[in-house]
Scaffold this active site. Sequence first.
Site, short mmCIF file in Angstrom:
data_model
loop_
_atom_site.label_atom_id
_atom_site.label_comp_id
_atom_site.label_asym_id
_atom_site.label_seq_id
_atom_site.Cartn_x
_atom_site.Cartn_y
_atom_site.Cartn_z
N GLY A 51 97.35 -65.53 33.54
CA GLY A 51 96.20 -64.70 33.12
C GLY A 51 95.10 -65.52 32.47
O GLY A 51 93.91 -65.20 32.59
N GLY A 77 74.79 -77.79 54.26
CA GLY A 77 75.36 -77.54 55.58
C GLY A 77 76.73 -76.91 55.38
O GLY A 77 77.59 -77.51 54.73
N THR A 78 76.93 -75.71 55.90
CA THR A 78 78.21 -75.03 55.67
C THR A 78 79.34 -75.82 56.34
O THR A 78 79.10 -76.64 57.23
CB THR A 78 78.21 -73.59 56.26
OG1 THR A 78 78.12 -73.69 57.68
CG2 THR A 78 77.05 -72.76 55.72
N GLN A 86 110.35 -75.84 39.47
CA GLN A 86 110.14 -76.68 40.65
C GLN A 86 108.87 -76.27 41.43
O GLN A 86 108.18 -77.12 41.98
CB GLN A 86 111.36 -76.62 41.56
CG GLN A 86 111.35 -77.76 42.55
CD GLN A 86 112.55 -77.72 43.46
OE1 GLN A 86 112.85 -76.70 44.07
NE2 GLN A 86 113.27 -78.83 43.55
N GLU A 98 73.48 -86.85 51.57
CA GLU A 98 73.63 -85.59 50.83
C GLU A 98 75.07 -85.08 50.94
O GLU A 98 75.69 -84.68 49.95
CB GLU A 98 72.65 -84.54 51.38
CG GLU A 98 72.85 -83.17 50.76
CD GLU A 98 71.72 -82.19 51.03
OE1 GLU A 98 70.69 -82.59 51.59
OE2 GLU A 98 71.86 -81.00 50.65
N ARG A 99 75.62 -85.15 52.14
CA ARG A 99 76.98 -84.63 52.34
C ARG A 99 78.03 -85.53 51.72
O ARG A 99 79.06 -85.04 51.22
CB ARG A 99 77.22 -84.41 53.84
CG ARG A 99 76.39 -83.22 54.29
CD ARG A 99 76.25 -83.05 55.78
NE ARG A 99 75.34 -81.93 56.02
CZ ARG A 99 74.71 -81.69 57.16
NH1 ARG A 99 74.86 -82.50 58.18
NH2 ARG A 99 73.92 -80.64 57.26
C1 LIG Z 1 73.73 -72.74 44.68
C2 LIG Z 1 72.94 -73.05 45.91
C3 LIG Z 1 71.99 -74.07 45.87
C4 LIG Z 1 71.24 -74.37 47.00
N1 LIG Z 1 70.24 -75.31 46.92
C5 LIG Z 1 69.39 -75.46 47.98
C6 LIG Z 1 68.24 -76.31 47.87
O1 LIG Z 1 68.00 -76.96 46.84
N2 LIG Z 1 67.40 -76.38 48.92
C7 LIG Z 1 67.61 -75.69 50.08
O2 LIG Z 1 66.80 -75.79 50.97
N3 LIG Z 1 68.69 -74.87 50.21
C8 LIG Z 1 69.58 -74.74 49.19
N4 LIG Z 1 70.65 -73.90 49.31
C9 LIG Z 1 70.84 -73.16 50.55
C10 LIG Z 1 72.01 -73.61 51.41
O3 LIG Z 1 71.77 -74.87 51.96
C11 LIG Z 1 72.26 -72.52 52.45
O4 LIG Z 1 72.78 -71.40 51.77
C12 LIG Z 1 73.20 -72.97 53.55
O5 LIG Z 1 72.58 -73.93 54.36
C13 LIG Z 1 73.68 -71.80 54.43
O6 LIG Z 1 72.60 -71.06 54.89
P1 LIG Z 1 72.61 -69.46 54.72
O7 LIG Z 1 72.90 -69.15 53.31
O8 LIG Z 1 71.36 -68.93 55.31
O9 LIG Z 1 73.83 -68.99 55.58
P2 LIG Z 1 73.88 -68.65 57.20
O10 LIG Z 1 73.20 -69.74 57.89
O11 LIG Z 1 73.31 -67.27 57.31
O12 LIG Z 1 75.40 -68.64 57.44
C14 LIG Z 1 76.24 -67.52 57.21
C15 LIG Z 1 77.62 -67.82 57.82
O13 LIG Z 1 77.48 -68.03 59.23
C16 LIG Z 1 78.06 -69.26 59.58
N5 LIG Z 1 77.34 -69.89 60.69
C17 LIG Z 1 76.00 -70.08 60.83
N6 LIG Z 1 75.75 -70.75 61.96
C18 LIG Z 1 76.95 -71.01 62.55
C19 LIG Z 1 77.37 -71.68 63.72
N7 LIG Z 1 76.48 -72.27 64.54
N8 LIG Z 1 78.68 -71.75 64.00
C20 LIG Z 1 79.60 -71.19 63.18
N9 LIG Z 1 79.28 -70.54 62.05
C21 LIG Z 1 77.96 -70.46 61.72
C22 LIG Z 1 77.92 -70.13 58.32
O14 LIG Z 1 78.81 -71.23 58.36
C23 LIG Z 1 78.23 -69.10 57.26
O15 LIG Z 1 79.61 -68.99 57.10
C24 LIG Z 1 71.45 -73.63 48.20
C25 LIG Z 1 72.43 -72.63 48.24
C26 LIG Z 1 73.16 -72.32 47.12
C27 LIG Z 1 74.15 -71.21 47.19
#
Ligand SMILES: Cc1cc2nc3c(=O)[nH]c(=O)nc-3n(C[C@H](O)[C@H](O)[C@H](O)COP(=O)(O)OP(=O)(O)OC[C@H]3O[C@@H](n4cnc5c(N)ncnc54)[C@H](O)[C@@H]3O)c2cc1C
Length: 382
Positions: A342, A366-367, A281, A244-245
Amino acid sequence: MRRDVFTEEHELFRAQFRRFAEKEIEPKIAEWNERGMSDRETWRRAGEQGFLGAAAPVEYGGAGGDFLYDAIIMEEMSWIRAHAMMISLHSDIIMPYLITYGSEEQKRRYLPGAISGDILLGIAMTEPGTGSDLANVQTKARRDGDDYVLDGAKTFISNGQIGDLFIVVARTDPNADPPHRGISLILVEADTPGFVRGRKLDKLGLRGQDTSELAFDNCRVPVSNVLGQQGQGFKMLMEKLQQERLCIAVASIASCRRALHDTIEYVRERRAFGQPIARFQNTQFKLAELATEVEIGQAFIDKLLAAHVRGDELVTEVSMAKWWSTDLQKRLTSECVQLHGGYGFMLEYPIAMDYADAAVQSIYAGTNEIMKVIIARRLGLE
Ligand SMILES: Cc1cc2nc3c(=O)[nH]c(=O)nc-3n(C[C@H](O)[C@H](O)[C@H](O)COP(=O)(O)OP(=O)(O)OC[C@H]3O[C@@H](n4cnc5c(N)ncnc54)[C@H](O)[C@@H]3O)c2cc1C
């Protein structure tokens, strides 16, 4: 630079897919973005032509190719900005769960339809209170005789409105210690009573992509709908997240290429102070730097593609590629907007949408912070 990861056969496939995409997909993108969703007919056409599950086994209707065929589709879709139709989510992210962990009965039941485009797939991990901390999912699947009864809520689910079959991450053992051992993957068909499609969410970017809430209200499915083994859900997710990643990294670099290409064309045309802005440049240096980074990124990703097809374990390197390439995409689209002046802020210029679309790349799958947590852990920094 000539890329040597693809064979001649792959390149023929690319040409074939490009013809299909130009005729069947590109003309519909504006309408999909307006509507917030792709259409089933195009999915079926893609299925007919063998573009869904290009790497799926032949016995279920797949083309039996390798992941590179799917990577080609990702690159071509990113090039035309066809984000509404998430072929890669369907074929490369979700279908592999069925292929690897599905029972023979599950495979016979779902794979032919997924490959033909009649069964669209989704995966429901994220919940309103739980995203990154996946082991903490609260959706419950309670055993009742030969059934599981699901209750809970999911959010941000791609294909939430259009999808037919969802892999739902649910807690089958509330007392498991550690908690992730109580998580299972359960197949839920969208017409199951108690499966509720919630709001289709309004987003900053990926306007054509269907991202929705889902709810499970006393939703009863047979125990035979468990994918793989009960309690092994978290392990299966971790195993499949590498691909996935990698998909995100592949698409990210392809999107960077398109934004860069369009910006180079723009700066050659646009004039200021009596000359094309390409002559300044600053413009040259910015674009030279970005083009360099794209080439470096591409070389790394091509190396990962080859290693992934070989079957290597690449969790660390893929985590690196995911954060780095999506970070580059955000920086690159921001610089490209700036070079458009713009006009870069006007939605009629695709670069404006590129900028908005890039924002999510560092969040889903995964963020990027989680990617760095993984890398740090693997460096022994705990
Ligand atoms: C357009 C879109 C499509 C998506 N599609 C799917 C899908 O098909 N199926 C599905 O299941 N999900 C889906 N997602 C969800 C996506 O996988 C999650 O949004 C993502 O995993 C982050 O979870 P969260 O939004 O709850 O953020 P959080 O987990 O609340 O994170 C918020 C912030 O805290 C930070 N953070 C959290 N834990 C830590 C840590 N241990 N250390 C440092 N920083 C941390 C994060 O990096 C982030 O910056 C989708 C999201 C979007 C926006």
